[in-house]
Motif scaffolding. Structure first.
Motif: not given
Length: 547
Positions: A375-382, A384-387, A493-497
């Protein structure tokens, strides 16, 4: 002699889009949908067939048309589509792409791996034809919002779960299946939906599940041929979410007046309309004033699909570029043997590898709704990933198009359509700045979510000094909240990379992970592709693109 066609690549058709895509196969298995490999393989053959790709071309060559009135002046408000569009819809709905997250499921979600399996198929159907993905996405994504109002869900969700495509313009009760659209934005507000002015007045006492009358205008009504729409409007208690059907319970047509279809850069096979509500009837979902939290249940799933579709279109552009380079000779050698071209293609492949890794890791988190860490990954990384995936797609596809030279710029070769298509996923369902602001909201309101994701990434980056350094940069940014308003894009961007690099380090061949981390996280910043790969095993990277 003039009729000969030397030194041209053969058509890129009759390709199984699953079995020719190693990163996709690995992601589907790794993230929990290996049980669906046979079904996805069969669908990959369908989507990559010459017949299906031709249907995709025709659906874009002959875009939808709006018919507002019949010959005698009576309102019609119909959108007409070419048969090729309907064929694309029928194929994708038969595969369950409009409902696959919820089949064989409990109230909380579908079977284990359902979202990963669906993402695998969605990634390929976007390559076949991207425009028809819009109604598929919204119909699938509407289910969690509808379930917030059980009496509405009881009527509509069973019809969503049907895999029979039924485009007829008639009451939902008379159809084999339904699709759902969305109306959020207005001309005066756009993304700022709280500036909406559409009014909703109850026909009786109002309240959750109650009937209201809507009056106003929507600047974008997505998929206006749908059987119902999730719509935001101002009720007495504030901005609220309503289900607005095309037909009323008595069988009469609801008062949705389609004004015009948008003339879009890409996404041309899909209709997007302006609409006026002239006393249209809608049913309230949830409480008055809770419109944004209610519809965000839908938006979260659509953002996942934006990233999946962008990754799929990037993959197709890359595959077409490599295919061309393997057959086109220049200066006495095949393009694929020219060092500069090899470096460009390998660099493009690294972004595709990373995009696939991120979107399928995100899809897995949607399959584990009750798991705190997921759930945490989904909330933050949605966001981030979409961006990141949607933001890099236009530049990546543009570079791939250049690899084909003038051939790539010609519409009939297909990659030009991809180039016009990819910007939409970065703009719709929240542009880059909106995604960055969403990440900031998570950090401010749910700091424990960021802590969980940072812990997960710390474990994955352990042992790689470049990934560890990137993790420390993120931590540093998080400890400077006063600067985040200006540096939110840098953080995202740094989170995504870093997340992509960590996933590749754990799962991809070392040649891929080493090159991605060295060029995206440890090397000098560069604006164009084909740099920094002097020490990379470019041949090993490219062998993963097409067998």
């Amino acid at each position: 002699m003039t009729d000969e066609v030397p030194n041209q690549s053969p058509p890129f058709t009759d390709i199984n889009l699953f079995t020719t895509d190693l990163p996709l196969q690995e992601a589907v298995e790794r993230e929990g949908a290996d049980y669906a490999a046979d079904e996805i393989t069969a669908f990959g053959a369908l989507c990559g067939s010459a017949e299906a790709l031709e249907r995709g071309r025709l659906a874009n060559e002959f875009p939808p048309r709006l018919r507002t009135h019949d010959p005698k002046g009576r309102r019609l408000d119909l959108v007409e589509f070419h048969p090729a569009y309907h064929a694309c819809m029928a194929q994708s709905m038969a595969a369950g792409l409009h409902c696959g997250s919820w089949e064989g499921q409990s109230q909380s979600g579908g079977q284990a791996g359902a979202n990963v399996a669906r993402a695998g198929a969605f990634y390929m159907t976007a390559q076949m034809e991207a425009g028809h993905c819009c109604p598929l996405t919204m119909t699938n994504a509407a289910v969690p919002t509808l379930r917030l109002q059980p009496e509405l869900a009881d009527v509509w969700v069973p019809r969503i779960l049907s895999r029979s495509y039924d485009p007829a313009f008639k009451p939902a009760s008379d159809k084999r299946s339904v699709t759902i659209g969305m109306g959020m934005t207005e001309k005066q507000g756009g993304t700022d939906v709280r500036a909406n002015t559409t009014k909703a007045e109850p026909t009786a006492n109002g309240g959750p599940g109650g009937e209201y009358v809507l009056t106003g205008h929507k600047w974008f009504l997505s998929a206006p041929m749908s059987d119902a729409f999730l719509v935001l409007a101002q009720a007495a208690g504030g901005l609220s979410c309503f289900l607005v059907p095309r037909f009323l319970p008595d069988g009469t047509v609801n008062a949705l007046r389609l004004q015009r279809l948008k003339d879009k850069l890409g996404n041309r096979s899909n209709a997007s309309a302006e609409v006026e509500f002239h006393g249209a009837h809608g049913w309230l979902i949830g409480e008055e004033g809770r419109g944004v939290p209610t519809i965000i249940e839908m938006v979260t799933y659509t953002r996942l699909d934006c990233a999946v579709a962008s990754a799929g279109l990037m993959r197709l552009a890359l595959a077409m570029a490599v295919h061309h380079a393997r057959h086109r000779a220049v200066f006495g050698r095949l393009l694929i043997e020219q060092p500069l071209m090899v470096h460009v293609l390998a660099d493009l492949a690294l972004d595709v590898e990373a995009a696939v890794a991120l979107v399928f890791r995100l899809a897995r988190s949607f399959d584990r709704l009750e798991d705190e860490r997921a759930a945490a990954w989904r909330r933050l990384m949605t966001p981030v990933t979409k961006y990141w995936v949607c933001k890099i797609a236009p530049a990546m596809v543009g570079e791939a198009m250049e690899c084909l030279g003038g051939n790539g710029y010609i519409e009939e070769n297909g990659i030009a359509r991809i180039f016009r298509e990819v910007p939409v996923n970065s703009i719709w369902e929240g542009s880059g700045n909106v995604m960055a602001l969403d990440v900031l909201r998570v950090l401010q309101r749910e700091p424990e979510v960021a802590e969980i994701v940072m812990e997960d990434m710390a474990q994955a980056t352990n042992g790689d000094r470049h990934l560890q350094a990137a993790h420390e940069r993120i931590a540093g940014l998080l400890h400077e909240p006063r600067l985040l308003d200006a540096r939110a894009r840098e953080l995202v961007e740094t989170l995504a990379l870093t997340a992509a690099g960590a996933i590749l380090r754990m799962n991809a061949p070392a040649d891929v992970a080493d090159a991605f981390i060295a060029t995206r996280l440890a090397g000098h910043y560069h604006h164009t592709y084909g740099q920094g790969l002097e020490r990379a095993s470019t041949g090993a990277i490219l062998r993963r693109v097409l067998p």
